[in-house]
Scaffold this motif. Structure first.
Motif, PDB file in Angstrom:
ATOM      1  N   GLY A  87       0.852  -1.182   0.000  1.00 36.38           N
ATOM      2  CA  GLY A  87       0.000   0.000   0.000  1.00 36.38           C
ATOM      3  C   GLY A  87       0.885   1.227   0.000  1.00 36.38           C
ATOM      4  O   GLY A  87       1.818   1.327  -0.773  1.00 36.38           O
ATOM      5  N   GLY A  88       0.640   2.152   0.878  1.00 38.78           N
ATOM      6  CA  GLY A  88       1.464   3.351   0.973  1.00 38.78           C
ATOM      7  C   GLY A  88       2.583   3.236   1.992  1.00 38.78           C
ATOM      8  O   GLY A  88       3.228   4.222   2.317  1.00 38.78           O
ATOM      9  N   TYR A  89       2.822   2.032   2.532  1.00 34.19           N
ATOM     10  CA  TYR A  89       3.827   1.833   3.570  1.00 34.19           C
ATOM     11  C   TYR A  89       5.096   1.214   3.004  1.00 34.19           C
ATOM     12  O   TYR A  89       5.044   0.337   2.142  1.00 34.19           O
ATOM     13  N   VAL A  90       6.236   1.658   3.508  1.00 39.57           N
ATOM     14  CA  VAL A  90       7.537   1.110   3.130  1.00 39.57           C
ATOM     15  C   VAL A  90       8.216   0.621   4.407  1.00 39.57           C
ATOM     16  O   VAL A  90       8.244   1.321   5.421  1.00 39.57           O
ATOM     17  N   CYS A  91       8.768  -0.593   4.341  1.00 40.88           N
ATOM     18  CA  CYS A  91       9.429  -1.221   5.485  1.00 40.88           C
ATOM     19  C   CYS A  91      10.826  -1.654   5.049  1.00 40.88           C
ATOM     20  O   CYS A  91      11.016  -2.092   3.908  1.00 40.88           O
ATOM     21  N   ALA A  92      11.814  -1.535   5.948  1.00 39.93           N
ATOM     22  CA  ALA A  92      13.177  -1.934   5.616  1.00 39.93           C
ATOM     23  C   ALA A  92      13.857  -2.608   6.805  1.00 39.93           C
ATOM     24  O   ALA A  92      13.549  -2.313   7.967  1.00 39.93           O
ATOM     25  N   VAL A  93      14.786  -3.520   6.473  1.00 38.44           N
ATOM     26  CA  VAL A  93      15.562  -4.268   7.457  1.00 38.44           C
ATOM     27  C   VAL A  93      17.000  -4.349   6.950  1.00 38.44           C
ATOM     28  O   VAL A  93      17.221  -4.615   5.770  1.00 38.44           O
ATOM     29  N   THR A  94      17.974  -4.127   7.837  1.00 35.68           N
ATOM     30  CA  THR A  94      19.385  -4.347   7.509  1.00 35.68           C
ATOM     31  C   THR A  94      19.790  -5.698   8.089  1.00 35.68           C
ATOM     32  O   THR A  94      19.595  -5.944   9.280  1.00 35.68           O
ATOM     33  N   VAL A  95      20.338  -6.562   7.223  1.00 33.95           N
ATOM     34  CA  VAL A  95      20.735  -7.911   7.622  1.00 33.95           C
ATOM     35  C   VAL A  95      22.226  -8.093   7.311  1.00 33.95           C
ATOM     36  O   VAL A  95      22.646  -7.863   6.174  1.00 33.95           O
ATOM     37  N   PRO A  96      23.040  -8.512   8.294  1.00 32.45           N
ATOM     38  CA  PRO A  96      24.468  -8.696   8.030  1.00 32.45           C
ATOM     39  C   PRO A  96      24.745  -9.968   7.224  1.00 32.45           C
ATOM     40  O   PRO A  96      23.961 -10.915   7.257  1.00 32.45           O
ATOM     41  N   LYS A  97      25.881  -9.982   6.510  1.00 28.41           N
ATOM     42  CA  LYS A  97      26.289 -11.185   5.784  1.00 28.41           C
ATOM     43  C   LYS A  97      26.598 -12.324   6.746  1.00 28.41           C
ATOM     44  O   LYS A  97      26.330 -13.479   6.451  1.00 28.41           O
ATOM     45  N   LYS A  98      27.187 -11.983   7.883  1.00 28.84           N
ATOM     46  CA  LYS A  98      27.551 -12.991   8.879  1.00 28.84           C
ATOM     47  C   LYS A  98      26.848 -12.670  10.194  1.00 28.84           C
ATOM     48  O   LYS A  98      27.396 -11.985  11.056  1.00 28.84           O
TER      49      LYS A  98
END
Length: 113
Positions: free
Chosen positions: A43-54
């Motif tokens: 919809g009009g919402y944006v969500c983000a997550v930072t995930v490490p390689k290790k």
């Protein structure tokens, strides 16, 4: 069905983890040297997550989403597995997404306009 979902989790663990925290469809993947920022839109919402390689080691991480004309929503601290999720209501506005792990970072510029 359980086997298929298990295989999906093995094939793309970062995607599977972020999907558990962010609703919607994946809109962008922002890779950088220390990890990835996964961006979802619904919809009009944006969500983000930072995930490490290790994952598994506590380190400084952050993720932020800023709608154009608004203030960024930030999750920052010492995490072992992820920073976020953070969600903003952007409506039809562009957003800027940023992620950081230790000294490495990524910025999207204005996207999803």
């Amino acid at each position: 069905m359980l086997t298929a979902s298990g295989l999906l989790a093995l094939a793309a663990p970062q995607d599977a983890e972020a999907a558990a925290y962010c609703p919607g469809r994946k809109a962008r993947t922002l890779p950088f040297s220390a990890g990835t920022v996964l961006v979802y839109k619904r919809g009009g919402y944006v969500c983000a997550v930072t995930v490490p390689k290790k994952p598994g080691t506590r380190r400084t991480m952050s993720v932020s989403v800023q709608p154009r004309g608004g203030r960024p929503v930030v999750d920052a601290g010492r995490f072992a597995y992820r920073a976020g999720p953070v969600t903003v209501h952007a409506g039809q506005r562009c957003v800027r997404v940023r992620g950081k792990i230790s000294g490495a970072s990524v910025s999207s510029g204005w996207i999803l306009c």
